[in-house]
Each structure stands twice: as C-alpha cells, then as structure tokens.
Motif scaffolding. Sequence first.
Motif, short mmCIF file in Angstrom:
data_model
loop_
_atom_site.label_atom_id
_atom_site.label_comp_id
_atom_site.label_asym_id
_atom_site.label_seq_id
_atom_site.Cartn_x
_atom_site.Cartn_y
_atom_site.Cartn_z
N ASP A 201 0.83 -1.21 0.00
CA ASP A 201 0.00 0.00 0.00
C ASP A 201 0.86 1.26 0.00
O ASP A 201 0.56 2.24 -0.70
CB ASP A 201 -0.93 0.01 1.23
CG ASP A 201 -2.06 -1.01 1.10
OD1 ASP A 201 -2.33 -1.45 -0.05
OD2 ASP A 201 -2.65 -1.37 2.14
N GLN A 202 1.94 1.24 0.79
CA GLN A 202 2.82 2.40 0.85
C GLN A 202 3.54 2.61 -0.49
O GLN A 202 3.75 3.74 -0.92
CB GLN A 202 3.85 2.22 1.97
CG GLN A 202 3.27 2.37 3.37
CD GLN A 202 4.29 2.04 4.44
OE1 GLN A 202 5.20 1.23 4.24
NE2 GLN A 202 4.13 2.66 5.61
N THR A 203 3.92 1.51 -1.12
CA THR A 203 4.58 1.60 -2.43
C THR A 203 3.64 2.22 -3.45
O THR A 203 4.04 3.07 -4.27
CB THR A 203 5.04 0.21 -2.91
OG1 THR A 203 5.94 -0.35 -1.95
CG2 THR A 203 5.75 0.31 -4.25
N ASN A 204 2.37 1.82 -3.43
CA ASN A 204 1.39 2.41 -4.34
C ASN A 204 1.22 3.90 -4.07
O ASN A 204 1.12 4.71 -5.01
CB ASN A 204 0.05 1.70 -4.20
CG ASN A 204 0.04 0.36 -4.93
OD1 ASN A 204 0.63 0.22 -5.99
ND2 ASN A 204 -0.63 -0.63 -4.36
N SER A 205 1.23 4.27 -2.78
CA SER A 205 1.12 5.69 -2.42
C SER A 205 2.32 6.47 -2.95
O SER A 205 2.19 7.59 -3.46
CB SER A 205 1.02 5.86 -0.90
OG SER A 205 -0.16 5.26 -0.41
N PHE A 206 3.49 5.87 -2.82
CA PHE A 206 4.72 6.52 -3.31
C PHE A 206 4.66 6.72 -4.82
O PHE A 206 4.94 7.82 -5.33
CB PHE A 206 5.94 5.68 -2.93
CG PHE A 206 7.20 6.13 -3.61
CD1 PHE A 206 7.91 7.21 -3.11
CD2 PHE A 206 7.67 5.50 -4.76
CE1 PHE A 206 9.08 7.65 -3.74
CE2 PHE A 206 8.83 5.93 -5.39
CZ PHE A 206 9.53 7.02 -4.88
N LEU A 207 4.30 5.68 -5.57
CA LEU A 207 4.27 5.77 -7.03
C LEU A 207 3.21 6.77 -7.50
O LEU A 207 3.42 7.49 -8.48
CB LEU A 207 4.02 4.39 -7.63
CG LEU A 207 5.17 3.38 -7.47
CD1 LEU A 207 4.76 2.00 -7.97
CD2 LEU A 207 6.42 3.86 -8.21
N ASN A 208 2.09 6.84 -6.80
CA ASN A 208 1.07 7.83 -7.16
C ASN A 208 1.56 9.25 -6.91
O ASN A 208 1.29 10.16 -7.69
CB ASN A 208 -0.22 7.56 -6.38
CG ASN A 208 -1.02 6.41 -6.97
OD1 ASN A 208 -1.16 6.31 -8.18
ND2 ASN A 208 -1.53 5.53 -6.12
N ALA A 209 2.31 9.42 -5.82
CA ALA A 209 2.86 10.75 -5.51
C ALA A 209 3.94 11.14 -6.51
O ALA A 209 4.19 12.33 -6.74
CB ALA A 209 3.43 10.75 -4.09
N ALA A 210 4.60 10.15 -7.10
CA ALA A 210 5.69 10.40 -8.05
C ALA A 210 5.20 10.51 -9.49
O ALA A 210 6.02 10.73 -10.40
CB ALA A 210 6.72 9.28 -7.94
#
Length: 417
Positions: A201-210
């Motif tokens: 979930d955190q990785t998805n949040s990171f990629l969306n922010a990037a």
Amino acid sequence: MVKKSDQQKDKKKKAHKRGHGEGTIYQRPDGRWTAQATIGRDSEGKPKRVTYYGKTRPEVLEKLDKARAELKAGTFVANTKMSVSQWIATWLETYAKPRVRLSTFESYQALLTQHVTPVIGGIYLKDLRPEHLQKLVNQKLEYGRINKKGGLSARTVRYILALIGQVLKQALKEGLVNRNVADSVSKPKRKQHEIVPLTIDQTNSFLNAARDSRHFPAFLLEWATGLRRGELLGLRWKDVDLKKGAISVRQSLIRTKSQGLTFTEPKTKKSRRTIPIPQEALTELKAHKARQNQEKLLLGGETIDGVYVPNYKDNDLVFCRGDGLPMDPRGFTKAFDLILSKAGLPKVAFHDMRHGHATMLLLLGEHPKVVQERLGHSTITMTLDTYSHILPGLQEKASSKLSTVLDIKEKPSHQEG
C-alpha cells in the motif's frame, strides 16, 4: 713466478666455493662474508632469495642453517624491516588495484588507510601478533568513527578484519610472515539487520505521488525489477527489449573519487542478467522514450566548423539528465526522499525499494530461486538469509497448502459381536 692477479683470482674462487646445501657463500672485498639462498619463488615464478652478512664464514653459515631449518618447519620469515603500513601500500597497488573495480579499490584504500594504518601501521609486519589486531577490533567497535563520536558497526569492523586477512594472506605467500594472525582474532558478533521496506500500500502511495515527477519511469521500473541504483542509472536503451518486454543488466553507474561518475561492469557474473518486466513498466518505458526523443529535438544544437553538434550528449542512457549526461546518484536519491516526504511516508533508503521488490514476490508465492536470479544474488543462500524475516509466514502458508491435498479415509470402528 705467480702473478699477483692470479693469486687474487684463486683466493676469490676459493671464497666462492660452497659446501653441499649451503647456498652461495662468499667473501666480499671489504673482508665481510655473505650468504645467499633461494627460499622459494614469487608470484611470477622467479626465485626469491635471502641474504645474510657476517664477519666470518661460520657466522653466515649459522644464519643460513637457521633459515633452512625454519623453512623446513614452516616458521621462516624473511629478515625484513617492512612495516604494516608499507606492506598495505604494496598490497593495494600490486595486488588489489589490478583485480577489483575502481570503486572497490577506493573503498579498500579508505578503510585501510583511515582505520588500520593509524593504529598498527608502525609495527613491523613480521612482529604483528593477534593481540594487535584484537585491540584494533575492540577500539573500532568502541570509538572507531573518524570523528571519534561512537564506534563502527559490527558489520563494518568484520569487513575491515576480513580485508586485513586478505592483506596478510598475500604476505604469507610472499614469506613475509609465518602465519595469518587475522585468523586468530575474535570477530564481532554478526547482527541481523531487520529490513523494513515500504508495504504494498505504501509503495502504491509513493508511485502515485511520483506520477508527475520526471523520475517516475525510473521509480516504476525499480518497483518492477529491484535493480541496484547504479544498475538503474546505468541502463541503456540497447539493453531494453521493448518487443519482448525485458531488460538486460550490462553496466552500472558508479562514483569514484579519482574519476567522478563512470560506468563499470556489473559486480559479479550473476549480476549480468535479463529480467522480464510487467506490462505497466513496459508501457511507461515506451512513453518515456518518446518524451526523451522530443527533448533531444528541443535542445537543438550548433554548427561548429561546418559540423552540426547536438546539445544533447547521447550516452544511450534510459534515465539521465535533460542533456543526456549521467544522472548524479545522490541527486536521484534526494528526489526519491522528497517524494517520500510529499506522500507522508516513513523515510527509507532507496535500496529498500529493491528489498521491497523481493519481499513482494516472496509474499506472492514466487520461488526464491526466481527472486535470486532477478536480484542478481550470487547464491540462493544469500537471498534466503537476506529475507529470512518473512519466511516464517511463508512456512505457515506452506503448511496450510499441505492440508488441502490430504485425503485420508476415516479409520473404521470395530463393532463388538
């Protein structure tokens, strides 16, 4: 009448005459005696010799006999006043530099000159004892940092000790010491570093922010492959197969003190690998290449002496600066940190994206051998040791799977008649 010159020749010839097994013994013009003997061969196969001096022939013969006995017993050490620091300098230039990568050589050099030479460098190599190294180990653990504020990690101290072991191993081959005293030193206990990468979930949040970042294609490919940072920034378009959907690791970008940013071959044979990538990463790479081609055209160029010179410095890099030059790894990591902060995520190292890739695959049930090959680990043992923290959960899943295939009939009950 015998000429004086003939008498001198006879005397010199008599002086050079050797007893059986004595080596070469002769008298010098100044009256002193010299003894020489071969004690082995160097790395190029050339004879290595020792030389002893004395006032009389029996004196040098006694020294030669002692050396011969020590050679037989395996305790011989060449009579040299070479210090530990002198041998370290020789080892670095003669043995380490030609066989390791420049970045590795510079790390060897820094560790030995900053942490070892100041402590034991003044000791004669032949006089080095286990207690000298044990004191070095203890000192580095207690206050070994360059600024003296705290000690080095157990992992770093173990690495330094292993490096000293390599240095002394070569000294043993050269006959400069009669044993490798590093073998007798107690190593610091290995501490298992707990890996805590971003969750799915955190990785998805990171990629969306990037998503709007220039580096998004690189971050997405990292998620998809678990490449080392240098491998990611050293990736070339000729190493990307857009038709088959795979990338090949053929070079790495590193920073060295002497040459700055430079390209080098992968760390090991296993590091040279081909990795299939998911469709999402492939689609993004195609779009990224199209944008990069547009940047090349927009940068234009200039005509110098009738020759058109483009402003884009084409190194065939997939991820690079806007002008085509290699990207500074530190600047790339800084961009990663900024997006973590923007997304409100815990601060992790960029290398943890690699750990996250491996952890995700293992949790999804992928075989460790496949994970090993994708990461470029030298052995599957290394992979299993690194990610042992998630194995207990996988073991429970494996146990549950066994129950699904079990089909044992109920044992019939015996009726009393």
